[in-house]
Structure formats: structure tokens, C-alpha cells
Design an enzyme around this catalytic site. Structure first.
Site, PDB file in Angstrom:
ATOM      1  N   GLU A  32      24.730   3.603 -11.607  1.00  0.00           N
ATOM      2  CA  GLU A  32      25.409   3.778 -12.891  1.00  0.00           C
ATOM      3  C   GLU A  32      25.249   5.169 -13.496  1.00  0.00           C
ATOM      4  O   GLU A  32      26.197   5.715 -14.081  1.00  0.00           O
ATOM      5  CB  GLU A  32      24.921   2.715 -13.885  1.00  0.00           C
ATOM      6  CG  GLU A  32      25.555   1.346 -13.720  1.00  0.00           C
ATOM      7  CD  GLU A  32      24.931   0.523 -12.614  1.00  0.00           C
ATOM      8  OE1 GLU A  32      25.313  -0.644 -12.442  1.00  0.00           O
ATOM      9  OE2 GLU A  32      24.048   1.050 -11.884  1.00  0.00           O
TER      10      GLU A  32
ATOM     11  N   GLU B  22      22.392  -6.379  -9.891  1.00  0.00           N
ATOM     12  CA  GLU B  22      21.969  -7.134 -11.072  1.00  0.00           C
ATOM     13  C   GLU B  22      22.117  -8.635 -10.848  1.00  0.00           C
ATOM     14  O   GLU B  22      21.300  -9.427 -11.347  1.00  0.00           O
ATOM     15  CB  GLU B  22      22.752  -6.663 -12.291  1.00  0.00           C
ATOM     16  CG  GLU B  22      22.353  -5.246 -12.704  1.00  0.00           C
ATOM     17  CD  GLU B  22      23.110  -4.721 -13.902  1.00  0.00           C
ATOM     18  OE1 GLU B  22      22.465  -4.315 -14.880  1.00  0.00           O
ATOM     19  OE2 GLU B  22      24.358  -4.724 -13.863  1.00  0.00           O
TER      20      GLU B  22
END
Length: 250
Positions: A124, A104
Site C-alpha cells: 500500500e 489482510e
């Protein structure tokens, strides 16, 4: 975290190799402060974000999170970057793994230079969570949606060479060469006209989601002063006189 200044380039180094440069609250605050310095210091034109020890970042420090720390900072997001509004370009220099929040951070940068051995991943879903600091929103805008969906839904990793083919990575280097490659890109940006660079950054950021006609309208408003600037005239003169331009930033 530590910083280095190379002329007009600020290098921000995630420096927790013992934790694979995972971001705890202290690191997030330090990165946030470094990016504020980049924004506020007129002598700095470009930033480079990298990691120490041959790894970019393993993302959020889950041990620190378990202690109650948060590396997500108000309006600026994870590590003070993922939701930050920036006017100056930021180049990611990626060696080794960029996992979870590490990917990210990469997605929040404008240009990505990566070692051929770099690997990206948003695992995730395999931990019962999602990637809300740019993974879910930015990845499908940077690479084909179907590929992004597979990566986000399975948590699979993406190698640097495939990432380059898909357009996530703009330049590949040999192992150990990502920072040098990123600095080369940064110096090329520094050599360009500052008003023009700022306008390009704003147009890229502010027109990405607009229909084409609206994008042109917004672009025209953002670049009008640049096209009438002294630097624009200097660029033409320098080309005609076969010399390097002398930018004034006006």
C-alpha cells in the site's frame, strides 16, 4: 465467489481468476453472506477460505473502486471478514499471491496453510495509501515487529517459507496442495469436541491483548462450563476405553 460443503466444513472460494481474485463489491457481499451462513448453520463447524486459479487474492479491485464500488462492508470490514466477529475457526488456503487486502484476509483467519510458492505482501505505501483492514494492526502481532515494520514501510513481499519460519503460516504444502492441507486441518478441528473448540477460539480472541493475570481470569471464566461438560467426561471415558469419543456438544 462460490462455496463448497465438505461434511461440516464450508469452503469459500474467491473465484475471479481473470482479476486475480481481486475483491469487488459483489464478491465482498457474497463472502459476507457465506461467513454468515457458516456462523448460523449448526451443521457447519469450520470454514476454509481460498482462491481459484492458483492465486489467493490481489486484494481490492481498484477498477471497481474507481467506479465507486466499495468492498469494505460496515462492521464486518474488507470482504465481510477483516473486522467480523466469529465464533467458528477459519483456515486460509493460500496458493500464489496474497497482496494488499489479500494478505489482510489471511491475517483475519485463525490458521494459515500455504503452498511453498505462495507470497504475501502489503504494498500500500507504494501506492500512497496504507493497510487499515488488518495489515497495520495484525501483522506486528503475528510476526516480529521489526519484520512487520519493514514489510509495511517498504511494501516488500514475503515468501511462504520465510512466513512459516516467522509464524504467519502454520503449515506448508507443495504447490497445488494448500486446499487439501487446509481441509486436513479443518477435519481435525471437526473431530475435536465442539464446546472445547469454541472455548479455545474465544480465549484466543479475547485474551490476546490482556496482561497475563487478566488473561488467566478471562480464560477461567470462558472454560469453566467446558471443563464441567458431558463432553469433558466423555473424552476421559473414551480415552480410558480406547475408543473414539462421541461428542454431544453439551
Amino acid at each position: 465467489m462460490r462455496t463448497e460443503v465438505h461434511g461440516a466444513v464450508l469452503v469459500v472460494v474467491l473465484d475471479r481468476p481473470e482479476a486475480r481474485n481481486a475483491v469487488d463489491e459483489a464478491t465482498a457481499l457474497a463472502v459476507d453472506a457465506a461467513l454468515t451462513r457458516l456462523e448460523d448453520d449448526d451443521a457447519l463447524r469450520v470454514g476454509v477460505l481460498t482462491g481459484a486459479g492458483g492465486v489467493f487474492s490481489a486484494g481490492m479491485d481498484l477498477k471497481a473502486r474507481a467506479r465507486g464500488e466499495s468492498p469494505v462492508l460496515g462492521s464486518t470490514g474488507f470482504a465481510g471478514l477483516t473486522r467480523r466477529r466469529r465464533s467458528k475457526p477459519l483456515v486460509a488456503a493460500v496458493e500464489g499471491w496474497a497482496l494488499g487486502g489479500g494478505t489482510e484476509l489471511v491475517l483475519a483467519c485463525d490458521v494459515v496453510v500455504a503452498s511453498r510458492e505462495a507470497r504475501f505482501g502489503l504494498p500500500e505505501v507504494t501506492r500512497g495509501i496504507v493497510a487499515p483492514q488488518g495489515g497495520l494492526v495484525r501483522l506486528p502481532r503475528r510476526i516480529p515487529r521489526a519484520v512487520a515494520a519493514e514489510l509495511l514501510l517498504t511494501g516488500a513481499a514475503l515468501g511462504a517459507e520465510r512466513a512459516e519460519q516467522l509464524g504467519l503460516v502454520s503449515r506448508l504444502t507443495e504447490p497445488g496442495g494448500a486446499l487439501a492441507g487446509a481441509l486436513e486441518v479443518a477435519e481435525q478441528v471437526v473431530a475435536a469436541a465442539p464446546l472445547a473448540v469454541s472455548a479455545v477460539k474465544r480465549v484466543l480472541d479475547e485474551t490476546a491483548d490482556l496482561p497475563e493475570a487478566e488473561a488467566f481470569t478471562r480464560q477461567d471464566a470462558l472454560v469453566a462450563d467446558v471443563l464441567r461438560s458431558q463432553d469433558a467426561a466423555e473424552g476421559a471415558r473414551a480415552f480410558a476405553e480406547r475408543r473414539a469419543p462421541r461428542w454431544q456438544g453439551r
